[in-house]
Design a protein around this motif. Structure first.
Motif, mmCIF file in Angstrom:
data_model
loop_
_atom_site.group_PDB
_atom_site.id
_atom_site.type_symbol
_atom_site.label_atom_id
_atom_site.label_comp_id
_atom_site.label_asym_id
_atom_site.label_seq_id
_atom_site.Cartn_x
_atom_site.Cartn_y
_atom_site.Cartn_z
ATOM 1 N N ASN A 79 -50.130 -42.449 -43.315
ATOM 2 C CA ASN A 79 -51.384 -42.163 -44.015
ATOM 3 C C ASN A 79 -51.240 -40.960 -44.947
ATOM 4 O OD1 ASN A 79 -51.106 -40.840 -41.430
ATOM 5 N ND2 ASN A 79 -53.128 -39.924 -41.780
ATOM 6 N N GLN A 80 -50.106 -40.255 -44.845
ATOM 7 C CA GLN A 80 -49.813 -39.150 -45.759
ATOM 8 C C GLN A 80 -48.629 -39.473 -46.681
ATOM 9 O OE1 GLN A 80 -51.806 -36.513 -45.832
ATOM 10 N NE2 GLN A 80 -53.008 -37.355 -44.138
ATOM 11 N N GLN A 81 -48.251 -40.741 -46.778
ATOM 12 C CA GLN A 81 -47.050 -41.082 -47.551
ATOM 13 C C GLN A 81 -47.209 -40.810 -49.049
ATOM 14 O OE1 GLN A 81 -46.081 -45.228 -47.029
ATOM 15 N NE2 GLN A 81 -47.931 -45.966 -48.010
ATOM 16 N N HIS A 82 -48.453 -40.824 -49.533
ATOM 17 C CA HIS A 82 -48.670 -40.519 -50.949
ATOM 18 C C HIS A 82 -48.398 -39.046 -51.238
ATOM 19 C CE1 HIS A 82 -52.376 -39.538 -48.861
ATOM 20 N NE2 HIS A 82 -52.783 -38.828 -49.889
ATOM 21 N N LEU A 83 -48.332 -38.221 -50.188
ATOM 22 C CA LEU A 83 -48.014 -36.809 -50.358
ATOM 23 C C LEU A 83 -46.524 -36.543 -50.164
ATOM 24 C CD1 LEU A 83 -51.049 -35.206 -48.466
ATOM 25 C CD2 LEU A 83 -50.787 -35.621 -50.924
ATOM 26 N N TYR A 84 -45.937 -37.081 -49.069
ATOM 27 C CA TYR A 84 -44.503 -36.816 -48.881
ATOM 28 C C TYR A 84 -43.644 -37.627 -49.848
ATOM 29 C CZ TYR A 84 -44.024 -40.907 -45.620
ATOM 30 O OH TYR A 84 -43.994 -42.146 -45.036
ATOM 31 N N PHE A 85 -44.263 -38.574 -50.552
ATOM 32 C CA PHE A 85 -43.563 -39.286 -51.630
ATOM 33 C C PHE A 85 -42.977 -38.302 -52.643
ATOM 34 C CE2 PHE A 85 -44.139 -40.819 -56.044
ATOM 35 C CZ PHE A 85 -43.190 -41.823 -56.075
ATOM 36 N N PHE A 86 -43.722 -37.241 -52.958
ATOM 37 C CA PHE A 86 -43.268 -36.283 -53.967
ATOM 38 C C PHE A 86 -42.077 -35.465 -53.477
ATOM 39 C CE2 PHE A 86 -47.655 -37.124 -55.176
ATOM 40 C CZ PHE A 86 -47.550 -37.271 -56.546
ATOM 41 N N LEU A 87 -41.903 -35.389 -52.157
ATOM 42 C CA LEU A 87 -40.812 -34.600 -51.600
ATOM 43 C C LEU A 87 -39.517 -35.390 -51.455
ATOM 44 C CD1 LEU A 87 -42.756 -32.700 -48.780
ATOM 45 C CD2 LEU A 87 -42.116 -31.838 -51.039
ATOM 46 N N ILE A 88 -39.635 -36.680 -51.139
ATOM 47 C CA ILE A 88 -38.417 -37.449 -50.845
ATOM 48 C C ILE A 88 -38.240 -38.676 -51.737
ATOM 49 C CG2 ILE A 88 -38.409 -36.701 -48.450
ATOM 50 C CD1 ILE A 88 -39.518 -39.378 -47.645
ATOM 51 N N GLY A 89 -39.258 -39.056 -52.509
ATOM 52 C CA GLY A 89 -39.148 -40.241 -53.360
ATOM 53 C C GLY A 89 -38.416 -39.934 -54.649
ATOM 54 N N PRO A 90 -39.125 -39.404 -55.648
ATOM 55 C CA PRO A 90 -38.458 -39.111 -56.925
ATOM 56 C C PRO A 90 -37.268 -38.163 -56.834
ATOM 57 C CG PRO A 90 -40.843 -39.076 -57.172
ATOM 58 C CD PRO A 90 -40.580 -39.206 -55.705
ATOM 59 N N PRO A 91 -37.303 -37.106 -55.998
ATOM 60 C CA PRO A 91 -36.154 -36.190 -56.033
ATOM 61 C C PRO A 91 -34.859 -36.763 -55.479
ATOM 62 C CG PRO A 91 -38.101 -35.130 -55.079
ATOM 63 C CD PRO A 91 -38.381 -36.592 -55.142
ATOM 64 N N LEU A 92 -34.930 -37.645 -54.482
ATOM 65 C CA LEU A 92 -33.734 -37.966 -53.713
ATOM 66 C C LEU A 92 -33.230 -39.402 -53.834
ATOM 67 C CD1 LEU A 92 -34.558 -36.037 -50.413
ATOM 68 C CD2 LEU A 92 -33.168 -35.283 -52.338
ATOM 69 N N LEU A 93 -34.019 -40.313 -54.402
ATOM 70 C CA LEU A 93 -33.619 -41.721 -54.370
ATOM 71 C C LEU A 93 -32.267 -41.951 -55.029
ATOM 72 C CD1 LEU A 93 -34.310 -44.658 -53.673
ATOM 73 C CD2 LEU A 93 -35.259 -44.867 -55.970
ATOM 74 N N THR A 94 -32.106 -41.465 -56.254
ATOM 75 C CA THR A 94 -30.842 -41.694 -56.961
ATOM 76 C C THR A 94 -29.682 -41.010 -56.250
ATOM 77 O OG1 THR A 94 -31.953 -41.929 -59.091
ATOM 78 C CG2 THR A 94 -29.619 -41.362 -59.135
ATOM 79 N N LEU A 95 -29.906 -39.775 -55.814
ATOM 80 C CA LEU A 95 -28.828 -39.024 -55.178
ATOM 81 C C LEU A 95 -28.384 -39.671 -53.876
ATOM 82 C CD1 LEU A 95 -27.143 -36.434 -55.463
ATOM 83 C CD2 LEU A 95 -28.866 -35.278 -54.074
ATOM 84 N N VAL A 96 -29.356 -40.054 -53.037
ATOM 85 C CA VAL A 96 -29.024 -40.619 -51.721
ATOM 86 C C VAL A 96 -28.610 -42.078 -51.829
ATOM 87 C CG1 VAL A 96 -29.927 -41.185 -49.439
ATOM 88 C CG2 VAL A 96 -30.513 -38.995 -50.514
ATOM 89 N N ASN A 97 -29.429 -42.889 -52.503
ATOM 90 C CA ASN A 97 -29.176 -44.326 -52.547
ATOM 91 C C ASN A 97 -28.017 -44.678 -53.460
ATOM 92 O OD1 ASN A 97 -29.983 -47.121 -51.876
ATOM 93 N ND2 ASN A 97 -30.459 -47.234 -54.035
#
Length: 432
Positions: free
Chosen positions: A248-266
């Motif tokens: 229910n807070q995914q729209h907030l933690y999205f900014f921490l782990i979505g855009p910053p890390l997807l390319t680097l990790v995936n």
């Protein structure tokens, strides 16, 4: 099995000159299991069970169409249909019974016919012919940005300001490289698939695209559970009381782990691990050549720790671009399990466009024309604007939604969709 009846043992290839066995959809539906895949193309039934692993586009891509009519997907993704049909012939095991519809499930026959006429009109207008000048300019401006970034560090030194500017320019260059290799991956530049494949390897590496947008387990862009929940997965996780993260807070933690890390990790860690585990030596060599060029170019200025930090900075900046641009057309749309719609309806239900402009077209690699891109995946992107009016007319005729959003609205809708899915999960979790 010589006629319509109960499914029997695995069929062998049809014998030349012999009457083709006929099948009904009920029989075909039984063959959509790992190691047992049938599909239908132009009313002919093919057993791809053993051949799928040799499919040039990968076994998963063709397997997504198991027990379905794949006629429009077949035409959309292949340039020389007569050449490809030669490979299909040994897999032919029969045809649909005369009384069976061409597609199993919801089907608007007139829409299918009109779309195929539109596809032919686009071919007659030569909208599948690429402009060498357009793509030469794209490659040229990518190379120019790579040189400019290096010159900034060479002339101004590795200070914070030059480094930040160079990282920003390199992130844009890498984003545009992704767009160019995406074009090559769809065979929309050269007439020969082999040329597209080799050029794609040179530009950036291999990318597998989705033919089943917003379908769980068939589109990698939306198969992101258990980190994020989208669409129908929100209800499923809620009913099963699954709570790996506060969704229910995914729209907030999205900014921490979505855009910053997807390319680097995936794209870095997972892809390298996959290449090592699966022994993809050619891909590893291409990846090694990229890392060697980057590190040798900047190692003299930064040293080992500095160049590693610089590389991570470029990847994090690029990741922001990738997440926002590739998801603005998909996440806010319908996401769920396979509905077995016709080709046009399935693409329109899962994609939308973003208002075009010179900047948006360039910045997004023309992925703001997502509807046209998914309907005509082989079409060079500089022709999307020419085919768009024809697609709009088709949608208007059949009462289909042709959604176009402002750029900023499309970005905000990503967060809104994540919040909506999180709220649905919480409601199902608390009340089911």
């Amino acid at each position: 099995m010589g006629g319509v009846g109960e499914p029997g043992p695995r069929e062998g290839p049809a014998q030349p000159g012999a009457p083709l066995p006929t099948f009904c959809w009920e029989q075909i539906r039984a063959h959509d299991q790992p190691g047992d895949k049938w599909l239908v193309i132009e009313r002919r039934v093919y057993d791809i069970s053993r051949w799928a692993q040799r499919h040039p586009g990968g076994s998963r891509l063709i397997g997504h169409h198991g027990a379905e009519d794949a006629t429009d997907a077949f035409r959309a993704f292949h340039q020389d249909l007569n050449f490809v049909r030669k490979f299909l012939q040994p897999l032919l095991i029969g045809e649909l019974a005369p009384e069976e519809p061409s597609q199993d499930g919801p089907l608007n026959a007139q829409l299918v016919e009109d779309f195929r006429a539109l596809h032919q009109a686009a071919e007659d207008m030569k909208l599948f012919d690429a402009s060498p000048t357009f793509f030469a300019f794209l490659l040229g401006h990518i190379l120019a940005m790579e040189v400019l970034a290096w010159l900034l560090i060479y002339l101004l030194g590795p200070g914070w300001v030059p480094s930040a500017l160079a990282a920003f320019i390199l992130a844009i260059s890498q984003a545009q490289s992704w767009c160019l290799q995406h074009d090559l991956g769809h065979a929309s530049i050269f007439k020969k698939s082999w040329w597209n494949h080799v050029a794609q390897k040179f530009v950036m590496g291999q990318l597998k695209h989705h033919a089943k947008p917003n379908i769980f387990h068939k589109d990698p862009d939306v198969t992101v559970a258990p980190v994020f929940l989208l669409g129908e997965s929100s209800v499923e996780y809620g009913k099963k009381k699954r709570r790996y993260l506060p969704y229910n807070q995914q729209h907030l933690y999205f900014f921490l782990i979505g855009p910053p890390l997807l390319t680097l990790v995936n794209f870095e860690v997972e892809n390298l691990a996959y290449m090592l585990v699966c022994m993809q030596w050619a891909d590893l060599l291409w990846a090694a050549s990229f890392y060697a060029r980057f590190f040798l170019s900047y190692l003299p200025f930064y040293g080992v720790p500095g160049v590693l930090l610089f590389f991570v900075a470029v990847r994090v900046l690029e990741s922001h671009w990738f997440v926002w641009i590739t998801q603005m057309n998909h996440i806010p749309k319908e996401i769920g399990h396979e509905k077995h719609r016709d080709w046009v309806s399935s693409q329109l239900a899962a994609t939308c466009n973003v208002e075009p402009s010179l900047f948006t077209n360039w910045f997004s690699g023309h992925l703001n024309f997502q509807i046209e891109h998914h309907l005509f995946p082989r079409m060079p992107r500089h022709n999307y604007s020419r085919v768009a009016p024809l697609v709009k007319s088709l949608c208007a005729k059949h009462g289909l939604s042709y959604e176009v959003k402002p750029f900023l609205t499309a970005l905000v809708d990503i967060v809104r969709s994540l919040k909506k899915s999180g709220d649905i999960w919480l409601d199902a979790y608390l009340h089911q």
